[in-house]
Scaffold this motif. Sequence first.
Motif, PDB file in Angstrom:
ATOM      1  N   ALA A  67      63.987 -13.957  81.859  1.00 25.50           N
ATOM      2  CA  ALA A  67      64.554 -12.648  81.525  1.00 25.50           C
ATOM      3  C   ALA A  67      63.797 -11.594  82.325  1.00 25.50           C
ATOM      4  O   ALA A  67      62.569 -11.640  82.424  1.00 25.50           O
ATOM      5  CB  ALA A  67      64.410 -12.373  80.038  1.00 25.50           C
ATOM      6  N   VAL A  68      64.544 -10.658  82.890  1.00 25.66           N
ATOM      7  CA  VAL A  68      63.969  -9.528  83.617  1.00 25.66           C
ATOM      8  C   VAL A  68      64.396  -8.273  82.876  1.00 25.66           C
ATOM      9  O   VAL A  68      65.585  -7.989  82.744  1.00 25.66           O
ATOM     10  CB  VAL A  68      64.442  -9.482  85.083  1.00 25.66           C
ATOM     11  CG1 VAL A  68      63.923  -8.231  85.783  1.00 25.66           C
ATOM     12  CG2 VAL A  68      64.022 -10.747  85.824  1.00 25.66           C
ATOM     13  N   LEU A  69      63.425  -7.543  82.354  1.00 21.73           N
ATOM     14  CA  LEU A  69      63.667  -6.312  81.619  1.00 21.73           C
ATOM     15  C   LEU A  69      63.438  -5.128  82.543  1.00 21.73           C
ATOM     16  O   LEU A  69      62.361  -4.995  83.132  1.00 21.73           O
ATOM     17  CB  LEU A  69      62.712  -6.210  80.426  1.00 21.73           C
ATOM     18  CG  LEU A  69      62.616  -4.860  79.719  1.00 21.73           C
ATOM     19  CD1 LEU A  69      63.933  -4.474  79.062  1.00 21.73           C
ATOM     20  CD2 LEU A  69      61.476  -4.881  78.708  1.00 21.73           C
ATOM     21  N   SER A 110      64.171  -3.728  72.504  1.00 22.74           N
ATOM     22  CA  SER A 110      62.962  -2.919  72.640  1.00 22.74           C
ATOM     23  C   SER A 110      62.228  -3.289  73.922  1.00 22.74           C
ATOM     24  O   SER A 110      62.372  -4.412  74.410  1.00 22.74           O
ATOM     25  CB  SER A 110      62.052  -3.197  71.436  1.00 22.74           C
ATOM     26  OG  SER A 110      60.824  -2.533  71.584  1.00 22.74           O
ATOM     27  N   PRO A 111      61.414  -2.381  74.447  1.00 18.84           N
ATOM     28  CA  PRO A 111      60.596  -2.753  75.601  1.00 18.84           C
ATOM     29  C   PRO A 111      59.375  -3.599  75.206  1.00 18.84           C
ATOM     30  O   PRO A 111      58.680  -4.109  76.065  1.00 18.84           O
ATOM     31  CB  PRO A 111      60.171  -1.406  76.185  1.00 18.84           C
ATOM     32  CG  PRO A 111      60.302  -0.426  75.080  1.00 18.84           C
ATOM     33  CD  PRO A 111      61.376  -0.946  74.169  1.00 18.84           C
ATOM     34  N   THR A 120      58.926  -7.469  83.581  1.00 19.89           N
ATOM     35  CA  THR A 120      59.327  -6.100  83.248  1.00 19.89           C
ATOM     36  C   THR A 120      59.077  -5.133  84.391  1.00 19.89           C
ATOM     37  O   THR A 120      58.041  -5.202  85.054  1.00 19.89           O
ATOM     38  CB  THR A 120      58.572  -5.613  81.991  1.00 19.89           C
ATOM     39  OG1 THR A 120      58.804  -6.537  80.930  1.00 19.89           O
ATOM     40  CG2 THR A 120      59.031  -4.232  81.559  1.00 19.89           C
ATOM     41  N   LEU A 121      60.038  -4.229  84.593  1.00 20.28           N
ATOM     42  CA  LEU A 121      59.927  -3.131  85.549  1.00 20.28           C
ATOM     43  C   LEU A 121      60.269  -1.842  84.821  1.00 20.28           C
ATOM     44  O   LEU A 121      61.215  -1.810  84.026  1.00 20.28           O
ATOM     45  CB  LEU A 121      60.901  -3.320  86.721  1.00 20.28           C
ATOM     46  CG  LEU A 121      60.752  -4.588  87.554  1.00 20.28           C
ATOM     47  CD1 LEU A 121      61.908  -4.698  88.550  1.00 20.28           C
ATOM     48  CD2 LEU A 121      59.412  -4.598  88.279  1.00 20.28           C
ATOM     49  N   THR A 154      53.474  -2.377  78.045  1.00 14.59           N
ATOM     50  CA  THR A 154      54.096  -3.561  78.645  1.00 14.59           C
ATOM     51  C   THR A 154      53.288  -4.166  79.786  1.00 14.59           C
ATOM     52  O   THR A 154      53.504  -5.327  80.141  1.00 14.59           O
ATOM     53  CB  THR A 154      55.497  -3.225  79.201  1.00 14.59           C
ATOM     54  OG1 THR A 154      55.355  -2.282  80.279  1.00 14.59           O
ATOM     55  CG2 THR A 154      56.412  -2.664  78.126  1.00 14.59           C
ATOM     56  N   GLY A 155      52.392  -3.378  80.396  1.00 13.96           N
ATOM     57  CA  GLY A 155      51.664  -3.857  81.566  1.00 13.96           C
ATOM     58  C   GLY A 155      52.518  -3.899  82.814  1.00 13.96           C
ATOM     59  O   GLY A 155      52.125  -4.455  83.838  1.00 13.96           O
ATOM     60  N   ALA A 156      53.711  -3.320  82.761  1.00 10.95           N
ATOM     61  CA  ALA A 156      54.669  -3.384  83.863  1.00 10.95           C
ATOM     62  C   ALA A 156      54.433  -2.284  84.894  1.00 10.95           C
ATOM     63  O   ALA A 156      53.952  -1.202  84.557  1.00 10.95           O
ATOM     64  CB  ALA A 156      56.087  -3.267  83.317  1.00 10.95           C
ATOM     65  N   PRO A 157      54.815  -2.557  86.136  1.00  8.47           N
ATOM     66  CA  PRO A 157      54.703  -1.527  87.167  1.00  8.47           C
ATOM     67  C   PRO A 157      55.804  -0.478  87.029  1.00  8.47           C
ATOM     68  O   PRO A 157      56.891  -0.756  86.520  1.00  8.47           O
ATOM     69  CB  PRO A 157      54.874  -2.323  88.470  1.00  8.47           C
ATOM     70  CG  PRO A 157      55.731  -3.485  88.084  1.00  8.47           C
ATOM     71  CD  PRO A 157      55.319  -3.826  86.671  1.00  8.47           C
ATOM     72  N   VAL A 158      55.504   0.730  87.510  1.00  5.57           N
ATOM     73  CA  VAL A 158      56.491   1.813  87.580  1.00  5.57           C
ATOM     74  C   VAL A 158      57.006   1.819  89.012  1.00  5.57           C
ATOM     75  O   VAL A 158      56.234   1.977  89.959  1.00  5.57           O
ATOM     76  CB  VAL A 158      55.858   3.168  87.217  1.00  5.57           C
ATOM     77  CG1 VAL A 158      56.863   4.295  87.402  1.00  5.57           C
ATOM     78  CG2 VAL A 158      55.341   3.142  85.780  1.00  5.57           C
TER      79      VAL A 158
END
Length: 175
Positions: A67-69, A110-111, A120-121, A154-158
């Motif tokens: 899954a890619v959020l 939810s994120p 996650t992105l 989330t630890g995700a990049p912006v």
Amino acid sequence: MCGSELTALPDGVQRVAAALQEKGHPHGPRMLDNSARTAQEAADALGIAVGQIAKSIIFRRKSDDAAVLVVTSGDRRVDEKKVEAHVGKVGRADADFVKSRTGFSIGGVSPVAHATPPVTLIDQDLLRFDVVWAAAGHPNGVFPLHPSDLQRLTGAPVVDVVQASAPQASGAGAA
């Protein structure tokens, strides 16, 4: 006390509340009187601009079925080619895939607090706002946060993952 405090929150909202609390987020989920399945419904219910809705879009990565959020502003449309530049080829995710991977139904993704952690992105356009609202695990559940909190939670990049000018959603899932 009006009695509403005694009503149990839906399971997904409880998971989100626990995850937010565990990560020290100061705001818990809030249940809206009406459904907020779409970014527009959520914005209307909250009395805010649709861009302030941090909508969660789920894609299915083709190489490994992950899954890619993508978390983006409610007034933006995801550019799949830009997403693919970061994570590899993706395809549409149907309702069953979204539910099995995230633990949430489309309209309440939810994120945070996913059944299986997604790739996650976070879209950089969310940073134009001081406060955004994200889904809290149920079509009527939302929670407020500063866009930079999404990265912390989330630890995700912006990154830039939206089309240049066309507003609206793409993929599966919504705020």
